[in-house]
Design a protein around this motif. Structure first.
Motif, short mmCIF file in Angstrom:
data_model
loop_
_atom_site.label_atom_id
_atom_site.label_comp_id
_atom_site.label_asym_id
_atom_site.label_seq_id
_atom_site.Cartn_x
_atom_site.Cartn_y
_atom_site.Cartn_z
N ALA A 120 0.82 -1.21 0.00
CA ALA A 120 0.00 0.00 0.00
C ALA A 120 0.86 1.26 0.00
O ALA A 120 0.45 2.29 -0.52
CB ALA A 120 -0.93 0.00 1.21
N ARG A 121 2.05 1.18 0.57
CA ARG A 121 2.90 2.35 0.68
C ARG A 121 3.68 2.65 -0.61
O ARG A 121 3.91 3.81 -0.94
CB ARG A 121 3.90 2.18 1.83
N CYS A 122 4.13 1.61 -1.31
CA CYS A 122 5.07 1.87 -2.40
C CYS A 122 4.61 1.36 -3.77
O CYS A 122 5.30 1.58 -4.76
CB CYS A 122 6.43 1.27 -2.08
N VAL A 123 3.45 0.69 -3.86
CA VAL A 123 2.97 0.18 -5.14
C VAL A 123 1.69 0.91 -5.51
O VAL A 123 0.74 0.94 -4.73
CB VAL A 123 2.70 -1.34 -5.07
N PRO A 124 1.62 1.51 -6.70
CA PRO A 124 0.39 2.22 -7.11
C PRO A 124 -0.76 1.25 -7.35
O PRO A 124 -0.55 0.04 -7.55
CB PRO A 124 0.81 2.93 -8.41
N ALA A 125 -1.97 1.79 -7.35
CA ALA A 125 -3.18 0.95 -7.38
C ALA A 125 -3.25 0.09 -8.64
O ALA A 125 -3.68 -1.06 -8.58
CB ALA A 125 -4.43 1.84 -7.28
N HIS A 126 -2.81 0.62 -9.78
CA HIS A 126 -2.95 -0.13 -11.02
C HIS A 126 -1.94 -1.27 -11.14
O HIS A 126 -1.98 -2.02 -12.10
CB HIS A 126 -2.83 0.81 -12.23
N GLU A 127 -1.03 -1.42 -10.15
CA GLU A 127 -0.09 -2.53 -10.14
C GLU A 127 -0.31 -3.47 -8.97
O GLU A 127 0.43 -4.45 -8.82
CB GLU A 127 1.35 -2.00 -10.08
N ARG A 128 -1.32 -3.21 -8.15
CA ARG A 128 -1.45 -3.97 -6.90
C ARG A 128 -1.88 -5.41 -7.12
O ARG A 128 -1.48 -6.30 -6.36
CB ARG A 128 -2.43 -3.26 -5.96
N SER A 129 -2.72 -5.67 -8.12
CA SER A 129 -3.15 -7.05 -8.35
C SER A 129 -1.95 -7.94 -8.64
O SER A 129 -1.82 -9.04 -8.09
CB SER A 129 -4.15 -7.11 -9.52
N ARG A 130 -1.06 -7.45 -9.49
CA ARG A 130 0.13 -8.23 -9.81
C ARG A 130 1.06 -8.35 -8.60
O ARG A 130 1.63 -9.41 -8.35
CB ARG A 130 0.88 -7.60 -10.98
N ALA A 131 1.20 -7.26 -7.86
CA ALA A 131 2.09 -7.30 -6.69
C ALA A 131 1.57 -8.28 -5.64
O ALA A 131 2.33 -9.10 -5.11
CB ALA A 131 2.23 -5.90 -6.09
N VAL A 132 0.27 -8.19 -5.35
CA VAL A 132 -0.31 -9.09 -4.34
C VAL A 132 -0.26 -10.53 -4.83
O VAL A 132 0.06 -11.46 -4.06
CB VAL A 132 -1.76 -8.66 -4.02
N SER A 133 -0.56 -10.77 -6.10
CA SER A 133 -0.51 -12.13 -6.63
C SER A 133 0.91 -12.69 -6.56
O SER A 133 1.10 -13.87 -6.22
CB SER A 133 -0.99 -12.15 -8.09
N PHE A 134 1.89 -11.85 -6.85
CA PHE A 134 3.27 -12.31 -6.81
C PHE A 134 3.70 -12.64 -5.38
O PHE A 134 4.34 -13.67 -5.13
CB PHE A 134 4.18 -11.25 -7.41
N ILE A 135 3.35 -11.77 -4.44
CA ILE A 135 3.77 -12.00 -3.04
C ILE A 135 3.08 -13.23 -2.47
O ILE A 135 3.74 -14.14 -1.94
CB ILE A 135 3.46 -10.75 -2.19
N PHE A 136 1.77 -13.29 -2.57
CA PHE A 136 1.05 -14.42 -1.99
C PHE A 136 1.27 -15.69 -2.82
O PHE A 136 1.06 -16.80 -2.31
CB PHE A 136 -0.43 -14.10 -1.87
N GLY A 137 1.67 -15.54 -4.09
CA GLY A 137 2.07 -16.71 -4.85
C GLY A 137 3.29 -17.39 -4.26
O GLY A 137 3.53 -18.58 -4.51
N GLY A 138 4.07 -16.66 -3.46
CA GLY A 138 5.19 -17.27 -2.75
C GLY A 138 4.75 -18.37 -1.81
O GLY A 138 5.54 -19.28 -1.50
N LEU A 139 3.51 -18.31 -1.34
CA LEU A 139 3.00 -19.39 -0.48
C LEU A 139 2.98 -20.71 -1.24
O LEU A 139 3.31 -21.77 -0.68
CB LEU A 139 1.61 -19.03 0.03
N HIS A 140 2.56 -20.67 -2.50
CA HIS A 140 2.54 -21.90 -3.30
C HIS A 140 3.96 -22.42 -3.53
O HIS A 140 4.21 -23.63 -3.46
CB HIS A 140 1.85 -21.65 -4.63
N VAL A 141 4.87 -21.51 -3.82
CA VAL A 141 6.26 -21.93 -4.01
C VAL A 141 6.81 -22.54 -2.73
O VAL A 141 7.52 -23.56 -2.75
CB VAL A 141 7.12 -20.74 -4.46
N GLY A 142 6.46 -21.94 -1.60
CA GLY A 142 6.89 -22.50 -0.32
C GLY A 142 6.34 -23.88 -0.07
O GLY A 142 7.04 -24.76 0.47
#
Length: 553
Positions: free
Chosen positions: A218-240
């Motif tokens: 929320a602090r450093c990623v603009p709104a139009h990029e948040r879906s990709r950012a959130v998907s990438f971060i939480f996608g780390g759970l699957h990799v884990g």
């Protein structure tokens, strides 16, 4: 001399030869010519020329040695890098070229990889541990659910700390806590209370990760990029999950189940050191981005919001401002979000905890093959995560309303898996190992579309309070980790049916969750500071706490 230098050019790099020509040999030739011309008088004897030449020849020998030494030095220093050095240099160049916000996202995703490694390790290690200690499925369920006591307990404090101090400070503290607690599991495993305490401590540390990562996004990623950012971060759970399921069986087979916890915990401590190193470098290279991760900072917005259409979306993340918890609880949209989170986590937590045991029991395979079969759902989840975020951002950029995109994603994440789980209960599918595994894999994979729905909603409604709101909804979402995981064990003991114990409850919750999110959920910007945050009526009937009364005075 010239012949020797030409011969050396066949074995030395061209750059070395070029540099050699600018060194003593060339100056020798020039000196010789000058000396001859200076010593030869017009009609003078030839002896003068010979003496000059002989004098210059005496000076040539030491200069040839100097040229040879310099050429050898250049040959050593100009060698081609090894493949390992080349790969390291290429990665360093790629990493340094990444925008700062992307580096923060990658670092958060790496912590989520370790997070799920330390979560899924128990679902694999529980099988040999149950054999060693003689546990029933009910006891195994209680042991696995103990993680979620700590996880639920620290959700709200994690959200508050992330809002107050910034996720940049909270996330490494959480990783260090759960890593040390993971390493303590074998030391306390001899007793059920000690084991449950250590797993609860793991849950305490991992509880702050979602809120901390959400705060940084929320602090450093603009709104139009948040879906990709959130998907990438939480996608780390699957990799884990994949890495944990791959690494745990060989570690158990070769070194015992204790080594799983020691090695996974050590990996988390290594991440903490790396993260601090990266953030220190970021503070020197791009101090404005590093400063945005702590203290007060205006949340980045999309171009449309910059144009003045934010409607309260965003605002200043003020670490000293009170969090409007009552306004959250009064909001029908937040209530729907809490229930949606509950339904989502019931499915994921119960499947994550019991899937290796389910495959071992139904497929009659050993631990290694059960863990390998359990790899398929996380692989499908990675594929779905990679598609969900970009697809949602593309639809939004093409003008489809934000709320419509989020609800389409969430209904896909709930209704399609529900249909697959109910199909897996049919006798025709139950009798086919291939169809059963395919149905489970597809259901868990498609459920990752929640990353473009549920998990983006907090930031859509209010980046200012996104981490605190996620802490609230994730507190409710942690309840299935306690009730759901233990309930599956109890239901299986009572019915001896995995379909009734594992599949049917998850399908029922996801169907009702899709209805709640569609009917009552909203993704419009909400200014919670201007909503009713007054005490509830039941609060006035509670006994007044001494420190609260003293504070009012």
């Amino acid at each position: 001399m010239r012949t020797a230098l030409q011969a050396s050019s066949h074995v030395l790099p061209s750059r070395c030869v070029q540099m050699a020509h600018s060194m003593p040999f060339c100056s020798i030739r020039r000196t010789k010519t000058v000396a001859v011309r200076a010593g030869a008088q017009p009609n003078g004897p030839r002896m003068t020329v010979k003496i000059a030449r002989r004098a210059q020849q005496q000076k040539i020998e030491p200069n040839i040695d100097a040229v040879t030494a310099n050429l050898q030095t250049l040959e050593r220093t100009s060698r081609e890098p090894s493949p390992a050095e080349f790969g390291q240099n290429a990665f360093t160049s790629w990493w340094d070229a990444l925008p700062a916000r992307y580096r923060v996202v990658v670092a958060c995703a790496a912590s989520f990889v370790i997070c799920n490694m330390d979560k899924v390790n128990m679902s694999v290690a529980i099988i040999p541990m149950a054999m060693d200690f003689g546990w029933s499925p009910s006891v195994s369920g209680i042991v696995q659910s103990s993680f979620f006591y700590g996880y639920m307990l620290c959700q709200l404090p994690g959200g508050i700390m992330s809002s107050r101090f910034g996720g940049r400070k909270v996330l490494p503290a959480g990783v260090a806590l759960w890593s040390l607690a993971t390493m303590g599991v074998p030391l306390l495993a001899s007793t059920i209370p000690g084991l449950c305490f250590s797993r609860a401590a793991v849950g305490l540390g991992e509880a702050v990760a979602p809120s901390a990562a959400t705060d940084m996004v929320a602090r450093c990623v603009p709104a139009h990029e948040r879906s990709r950012a959130v998907s990438f971060i939480f996608g780390g759970l699957h990799v884990g999950s994949i890495l944990g399921l791959l690494a745990a069986p060989p570690l158990i087979s070769n070194f015992g189940w204790e080594m799983v916890f020691f090695s996974f915990g050590a990996l988390g401590l290594v991440w903490c050191l790396w993260f601090e190193q990266q953030l220190s470098a970021l503070a020197k290279q791009q101090p404005e981005v590093a400063a945005s991760l702590v203290g007060n900072m205006t949340a980045p917005s999309s171009p449309e919001e910059d144009a003045g259409h934010s409607g309260g979306h965003g605002g200043v993340i003020d670490a000293s401002s009170p969090i409007p918890w009552r306004a959250f609880l009064r909001s029908r949209a937040v209530q729907a979000l809490m229930y949606t989170h509950f339904c989502n986590n019931w499915f994921h937590y119960t499947m994550l905890a019991w899937l290796p045991t389910y495959f071992t029991d139904t497929l009659s395979v050993d631990l290694m093959h059960a863990a390998q079969t359990a790899l398929l759902p996380p692989l499908a989840g990675i594929a779905a995560s990679a598609a969900a975020g970009p697809l949602a951002d593309t639809l939004i950029s093409k003008g489809l309303p934000l709320s419509t995109v989020r609800k389409l994603a969430q209904c896909t994440a709930f209704l399609v898996p529900s249909a697959l789980l109910l199909a897996a209960c049919h006798p025709y599918v139950v009798d086919s190992t291939v169809l059963t595994v395919a149905a489970i894999t597809a259901s868990l994979g498609i459920s990752s579309f929640s990353l473009a729905g549920l998990y983006c909603t907090h930031q859509d409604m209010s980046p200012k309070y996104a981490s605190a709101m996620l802490g609230l909804t994730n507190t409710i979402g942690a309840v299935p980790g306690i009730l759901g995981v233990a309930t599956v064990g109890l239901l299986f003991d009572a019915t001896s049916s995995w379909e009734l114990a594992l599949f049917v409850p998850s399908a029922a919750f996801m169907i009702t969750g899709a209805a709640a999110y569609t009917l009552y959920g909203r993704n419009d910007p909400t200014d919670f500071d201007n909503l009713d945050n007054s005490p509830f009526a039941w609060e006035q009937r509670l006994p007044r706490l001494p420190w609260a009364a003293k504070k009012e005075e």
